[in-house]
Design a protein around this motif. Structure first.
Motif, PDB file in Angstrom:
ATOM      1  N   LEU A 230      43.414  47.256  30.663  1.00 32.85           N
ATOM      2  CA  LEU A 230      43.047  48.341  31.737  1.00 32.85           C
ATOM      3  C   LEU A 230      41.729  49.229  31.355  1.00 32.85           C
ATOM      4  CD1 LEU A 230      46.386  49.611  32.629  1.00 32.85           C
ATOM      5  CD2 LEU A 230      45.108  48.258  33.977  1.00 32.85           C
ATOM      6  N   THR A 231      41.023  48.951  30.232  1.00 38.67           N
ATOM      7  CA  THR A 231      40.194  49.746  29.464  1.00 38.67           C
ATOM      8  C   THR A 231      38.757  49.712  30.283  1.00 38.67           C
ATOM      9  OG1 THR A 231      39.151  48.346  27.908  1.00 38.67           O
ATOM     10  CG2 THR A 231      41.234  49.613  27.392  1.00 38.67           C
ATOM     11  N   HIS A 232      38.429  48.408  30.949  1.00 37.74           N
ATOM     12  CA  HIS A 232      36.935  48.420  31.570  1.00 37.74           C
ATOM     13  C   HIS A 232      36.147  48.070  30.370  1.00 37.74           C
ATOM     14  CE1 HIS A 232      37.671  48.627  35.613  1.00 37.74           C
ATOM     15  NE2 HIS A 232      38.066  49.778  35.814  1.00 37.74           N
ATOM     16  N   ASP A 233      36.439  48.035  28.841  1.00 34.58           N
ATOM     17  CA  ASP A 233      35.653  47.876  27.774  1.00 34.58           C
ATOM     18  C   ASP A 233      36.139  46.210  27.171  1.00 34.58           C
ATOM     19  OD1 ASP A 233      34.457  47.736  25.446  1.00 34.58           O
ATOM     20  OD2 ASP A 233      35.115  49.511  24.866  1.00 34.58           O
ATOM     21  N   ALA A 253      47.194  40.214  32.418  1.00 34.41           N
ATOM     22  CA  ALA A 253      46.513  40.657  33.707  1.00 34.41           C
ATOM     23  C   ALA A 253      45.289  41.401  33.242  1.00 34.41           C
ATOM     24  CB  ALA A 253      47.357  41.193  34.723  1.00 34.41           C
ATOM     25  N   ALA A 254      44.125  41.599  33.875  1.00 32.28           N
ATOM     26  CA  ALA A 254      43.112  42.718  33.654  1.00 32.28           C
ATOM     27  C   ALA A 254      42.713  43.374  34.918  1.00 32.28           C
ATOM     28  CB  ALA A 254      42.064  41.745  32.947  1.00 32.28           C
ATOM     29  N   LEU A 255      42.298  44.408  34.702  1.00 35.41           N
ATOM     30  CA  LEU A 255      41.656  45.271  35.768  1.00 35.41           C
ATOM     31  C   LEU A 255      40.279  44.751  36.027  1.00 35.41           C
ATOM     32  CD1 LEU A 255      42.541  47.728  37.338  1.00 35.41           C
ATOM     33  CD2 LEU A 255      41.223  49.108  35.886  1.00 35.41           C
ATOM     34  N   GLY A 256      39.638  45.231  36.923  1.00 34.71           N
ATOM     35  CA  GLY A 256      38.311  45.047  37.415  1.00 34.71           C
ATOM     36  C   GLY A 256      38.110  44.176  38.711  1.00 34.71           C
ATOM     37  N   SER A 257      36.802  44.187  38.875  1.00 34.61           N
ATOM     38  CA  SER A 257      36.367  43.445  40.257  1.00 34.61           C
ATOM     39  C   SER A 257      36.475  42.081  39.999  1.00 34.61           C
ATOM     40  CB  SER A 257      35.147  43.850  40.554  1.00 34.61           C
ATOM     41  OG  SER A 257      34.123  43.146  39.496  1.00 34.61           O
ATOM     42  N   ARG A 258      36.409  41.305  41.289  1.00 35.98           N
ATOM     43  CA  ARG A 258      36.629  39.740  41.102  1.00 35.98           C
ATOM     44  C   ARG A 258      35.271  39.273  40.233  1.00 35.98           C
ATOM     45  NH1 ARG A 258      36.156  38.252  47.218  1.00 35.98           N
ATOM     46  NH2 ARG A 258      35.415  40.508  47.143  1.00 35.98           N
ATOM     47  N   ARG A 259      33.996  39.947  40.430  1.00 33.80           N
ATOM     48  CA  ARG A 259      33.055  39.487  39.730  1.00 33.80           C
ATOM     49  C   ARG A 259      33.254  39.594  38.202  1.00 33.80           C
ATOM     50  NH1 ARG A 259      28.577  41.511  37.308  1.00 33.80           N
ATOM     51  NH2 ARG A 259      26.629  40.065  37.174  1.00 33.80           N
TER      52      ARG A 259
END
Length: 342
Positions: A230-233, A253-259
């Protein structure tokens, strides 16, 4: 262990401390449809007060009626409800369901104190009740154990049997950790960044500042473990994911956009991961509910987490990637219809 059942044990302990007599009812077996699973708890106080649930309400009403008519039982015993179709209708059990309960008079608040203290430390325990003597003892449990009742001895399982590792200690992690804790996950949060970890304040969770890949390796994820980045890093998320995807963890799983998740999958190919392992990654994490705030996103991710835990057909659910792709197609179609010739 259901968080409602933890509340039942706590209230029962408090009632005993206040000098009340208390009976604990445990669902030990069900046949057909039943509103509550084996292990569900109900505590009844000597004045008819109740907390918890073993059915949709009708059986609770009958137990309270019997308590007021006959008083609390003096010895542990088993009773069955819904044995006949008429009884099933009377007690509101759907589809002719039947359930069996063990009714246990409680006398010692300190015994529940010990149980609750150890549960508060995150221990997984079994409680062995001998119906003939009424004696209950605590033992270390393991994740594969389930409630067992042979007519003489009841073995109940208490404590978290599922683990969740969250990478990142931000606001979203805080919301998700609270939800996951209420769903009876043992939650560990990993974030080596001081500016985030110093502010972590979610009770009942474990915080570590070690590097994510080291934490995943140390946890040795099994089929009852979930890992969510969930960090976006990428330096932190990818370290955790590359180890988690090699493990038997039931949800990675991971956060973030599809791209961003497509780019992440390309990065993961540079590590020692197979295509099949990379395909296990759920990203963007969650089910599509139109979520925007951290709390709403946490609900979305928790919903997918529970679906995967319970063996629901996750691919048939509306995950974020497929839902947004469908919305894009719908928007393109609408635009074509609007701009096209009449």
């Amino acid at each position: 262990m259901d968080s409602l059942d933890l509340e039942v044990l706590t209230r029962a302990r408090d009632w005993l401390r206040d000098g009340h007599r208390v009976m604990l009812a445990t669902v030990v077996r069900t046949w057909g449809s039943s509103p509550r699973p084996p292990g569900a708890l109900l505590a009844l106080r000597d004045d008819g007060r109740a907390v918890g649930s073993v059915s949709g309400g009708c059986i609770e009403d009958d137990l309270i009626y019997r308590l007021r008519r006959d008083g609390l039982p003096t010895q542990a015993q088993s009773v069955s409800y819904g044995v006949t179709a008429d009884e099933a209708r009377r007690f509101g059990l759907p589809c002719g369901g039947t359930l069996q309960l063990v009714l246990e008079p409680l006398a010692d608040a300190s015994a529940l104190d010990d149980l609750l203290t150890r549960l508060g430390r995150g221990e997984l325990l079994t409680r062995r009740l001998d119906l003939a003597s009424g004696r209950a003892t605590l033992h270390a449990g393991h994740a594969d154990q389930a409630l067992h009742f042979d007519g003489h001895t009841l073995i109940s399982v208490f404590g978290p049997r599922y683990r969740l590792l969250l990478i990142g200690a931000g606001q979203l992690s805080s919301s998700l950790a609270r939800i996951a804790s209420s769903l009876d996950f043992a939650v560990t949060v990993c974030d080596p960044r001081e500016e985030y970890s110093e502010e972590w304040a979610v009770p009942g969770t474990t915080l570590t500042r070690d590097m994510p890949d080291d934490v995943v390796i140390a946890m040795q994820p099994d089929a009852r473990t979930a890992v969510i980045a969930l960090t976006h890093d990428p330096k932190l998320d990818d370290l955790a994911l590359m180890e988690a995807l090699k493990s038997p963890a039931f949800y990675v799983a991971a956060l973030g956009s599809r791209r961003n998740n497509d780019v992440r999958r390309e990065r993961l190919k540079e590590f020692d991961l197979s295509e099949a392992q990379i395909d296990r990654l759920r990203g963007p994490a969650g089910l599509y509910i139109g979520s925007r705030t951290p709390a709403e996103i946490a609900v979305s991710i928790a919903a997918e987490l529970v679906a995967m835990k319970n063996g629901a057909a996750a691919d048939s659910l509306l995950n974020v990637r497929d839902a947004k792709a469908a919305l894009d197609i719908a928007a393109d179609t609408l635009s074509s219809c609007t701009l096209g010739p009449n």
